[in-house]
Design an enzyme around this catalytic site. Structure first.
Site, PDB file in Angstrom:
ATOM      1  N   LYS A 180       5.168   9.409   8.166  1.00  0.00           N
ATOM      2  CA  LYS A 180       4.954   8.900   9.539  1.00  0.00           C
ATOM      3  C   LYS A 180       5.983   9.416  10.543  1.00  0.00           C
ATOM      4  O   LYS A 180       5.847  10.529  11.021  1.00  0.00           O
ATOM      5  CB  LYS A 180       4.916   7.374   9.518  1.00  0.00           C
ATOM      6  CG  LYS A 180       3.848   6.869   8.511  1.00  0.00           C
ATOM      7  CD  LYS A 180       3.023   5.762   9.018  1.00  0.00           C
ATOM      8  CE  LYS A 180       2.127   5.158   7.970  1.00  0.00           C
ATOM      9  NZ  LYS A 180       0.714   5.301   8.215  1.00  0.00           N
ATOM     10  N   TYR A 204       0.858  -1.193   0.000  1.00  0.00           N
ATOM     11  CA  TYR A 204       0.000   0.000   0.000  1.00  0.00           C
ATOM     12  C   TYR A 204       0.886   1.231   0.000  1.00  0.00           C
ATOM     13  O   TYR A 204       1.832   1.314   0.784  1.00  0.00           O
ATOM     14  CB  TYR A 204      -0.903  -0.012   1.237  1.00  0.00           C
ATOM     15  CG  TYR A 204      -1.805   1.187   1.354  1.00  0.00           C
ATOM     16  CD1 TYR A 204      -2.908   1.341   0.509  1.00  0.00           C
ATOM     17  CD2 TYR A 204      -1.570   2.172   2.307  1.00  0.00           C
ATOM     18  CE1 TYR A 204      -3.746   2.444   0.618  1.00  0.00           C
ATOM     19  CE2 TYR A 204      -2.404   3.280   2.427  1.00  0.00           C
ATOM     20  CZ  TYR A 204      -3.489   3.405   1.579  1.00  0.00           C
ATOM     21  OH  TYR A 204      -4.320   4.496   1.689  1.00  0.00           O
ATOM     22  N   ASP A 240       9.330   2.615  -0.827  1.00  0.00           N
ATOM     23  CA  ASP A 240       8.357   3.335  -0.011  1.00  0.00           C
ATOM     24  C   ASP A 240       8.672   2.993   1.443  1.00  0.00           C
ATOM     25  O   ASP A 240       8.288   1.935   1.943  1.00  0.00           O
ATOM     26  CB  ASP A 240       6.937   2.893  -0.400  1.00  0.00           C
ATOM     27  CG  ASP A 240       5.875   3.513   0.502  1.00  0.00           C
ATOM     28  OD1 ASP A 240       6.245   4.100   1.542  1.00  0.00           O
ATOM     29  OD2 ASP A 240       4.685   3.393   0.172  1.00  0.00           O
TER      30      ASP A 240
END
Ligand code: HOZ
Length: 427
Positions: A266, A143, A238
């Site tokens: 994050k 994702y 990623d």
């Protein structure tokens, strides 16, 4: 008792789609209503009804220091007193860029954005511009935020709700996306043999955490590095989740691989909205205003968010931080494995550093297909049982549990004991 949460949810549904601002937190997959939280303290969350939970969501990864770490709170306070946003450069952004470059040497130039989604979206645009090619390769169950081109066989909420692809995305766009099974050398080889000259990039979570935690097979990441280089495609890591979670240099440091581009988010925002993408100078120099590839943001490099991120990274760089995370996480892993052994249950625990998943399946989980063999109904009952006992887990089989530096040995032991009780009850 979750009376106030229930009341808030009823009201929320009247004004917000599904009552939530991001799908997984709606707790539908665990057949529950969402818990509304009032505050966080270290490893704990306190809900609107005053119940306290040991938290393993950690805001889906950023809160590696736990909730409301005093240094993060102080930096946020002082930064906001100086002004909340300028839409102009500040010294803090330079400090952040320099710190990121020191920790992650593949970042020769780095651009700050507001989220992981923005980072991956911008990295794809850049990869296409640099190579002059259209196709992108991703992996099933990975994702990368809700970027149109990447919402094909994606993990996280799409895995949670069984959505193969989102309506609203033109086929003309997703036709350029090739999604392959993770850890499958042959599938990658065939894709390159067929479309090698059309592939702009391969993008992946080097250690996927959005279909549960999956460990890359020995040599898989090196193989991706080599095959992309051979065909002139870019390799994009990623590291929105793994960046600063696996260590200061993320997965690329752990595995000794230098991607062309890296996406971050994050942890580098310390719980406030920040993302970043960066990589080779030659590629990043194409980004406006140095080059023609357009990408912009009013709040990019926001001083409050960057201050929270800097404070978080500085804590992580103190001696012993990652060793402590490792020892707490290992205790959780070993505790859960012992429970499974004692109760003679076939489920699997996968851990990589401070990310962990308890897979409700007897199969080895190495890709999305094997993750999908999990008994999600059983997981839902497990989640409910844990919640009742004051443990807040991600409300989906396909999301990672995150251990923080704020967790104490007692919290971990309590979690394992609760898991024992719940799993014994479930049989
Ligand atoms: N996509 C994030 C989890 N990997 C956030 C989920 C949510 O808040 O719904």
């Amino acid at each position: 008792m979750n009376l106030r949460s229930k009341l808030f949810f009823e009201r929320a549904k009247k004004s917000i789609p599904g009552g939530v601002n991001s799908p997984v937190r709606a707790c539908k997959a665990v057949k529950s209503d969402p818990v509304f939280f009032e505050r966080g303290e270290g490893p704990y969350l306190i809900d609107a009804d005053g119940n306290r939970y040991i938290d393993y969501v950690g805001s889906w990864g950023p809160l590696i220091l736990g909730h409301a770490h005093p240094n993060v709170v102080a930096e946020v306070y002082f930064a906001s007193k100086r002004g909340t946003s300028f839409g102009a450069p500040t010294w803090l952004e330079v400090e952040m860029a320099e710190l990121l470059k020191t920790c992650i040497p593949s970042l020769e130039l780095v651009r700050l954005v507001n989220s992981g989604t923005e980072a991956t979206m911008s990295a794809l645009r850049l990869a296409r511009a640099y190579t002059g090619r259209k196709k992108i390769v991703k992996f099933d169950g990975c994702y990368h935020g809700h970027v149109d081109s990447l919402l094909v066989k994606a993990g996280s909420g799409l895995a949670t709700f069984g959505i193969p692809a989102s309506p609203g995305i033109p086929e003309e766009l997703t036709n350029h996306t090739i999604s392959l099974p993770f850890n499958d050398f042959d599938a990658v080889k065939s894709a390159f043999e067929k479309f090698g000259q059309e592939i702009a990039c391969v993008i992946l979570e080097p250690v996927p955490a959005n279909m549960g935690v999956i460990i890359p097979k020995e040599g898989f990441l090196i193989f991706l590095r080599e095959i992309t280089a051979k065909y002139g495609a870019l390799l994009i890591f990623d590291e929105v989740i793994t960046g600063f979670r696996l260590g200061p240099g993320g997965a690329q440091e752990k595995f000794g691989i230098k991607p062309d581009l890296t996406c971050l988010g994050k942890i580098i925002g310390g719980g406030l909205p920040v993302g970043a993408y960066g990589g080779k100078r030659e590629i990043m120099s194409l980004v406006a205003p140095e080059g023609p590839v357009y990408q912009a943001g009013t709040l990019s490099g926001n001083p409050i968010a960057v201050s929270a991120g800097l404070a978080t990274i500085r804590e992580l760089l103190k001696p012993g931080a990652y060793e402590k995370l490792e020892s707490l996480s290992q205790r959780l892993e070993l505790g859960l494995k012992e429970v499974l052994r004692d109760l003679n249950l076939p489920y699997k625990v996968t851990r990589f550093c401070s990310m962990l998943t308890l897979f409700f399946t007897d199969k080895e989980v190495t890709d999305f297909q094997s993750a999908l063999t999990c008994d999600t109904d059983k997981f839902a009952l497990f989640w409910q049982g844990m919640l009742k006992r004051g443990i807040y887990l991600p409300p989906s089989q396909f999301e990672a549990w995150f251990v923080s530096l704020a967790h104490k040995v007692e919290d971990i032991d309590r979690t394992v004991e609760c898991a024992r009780e719940v799993l014994r009850e479930l049989g």
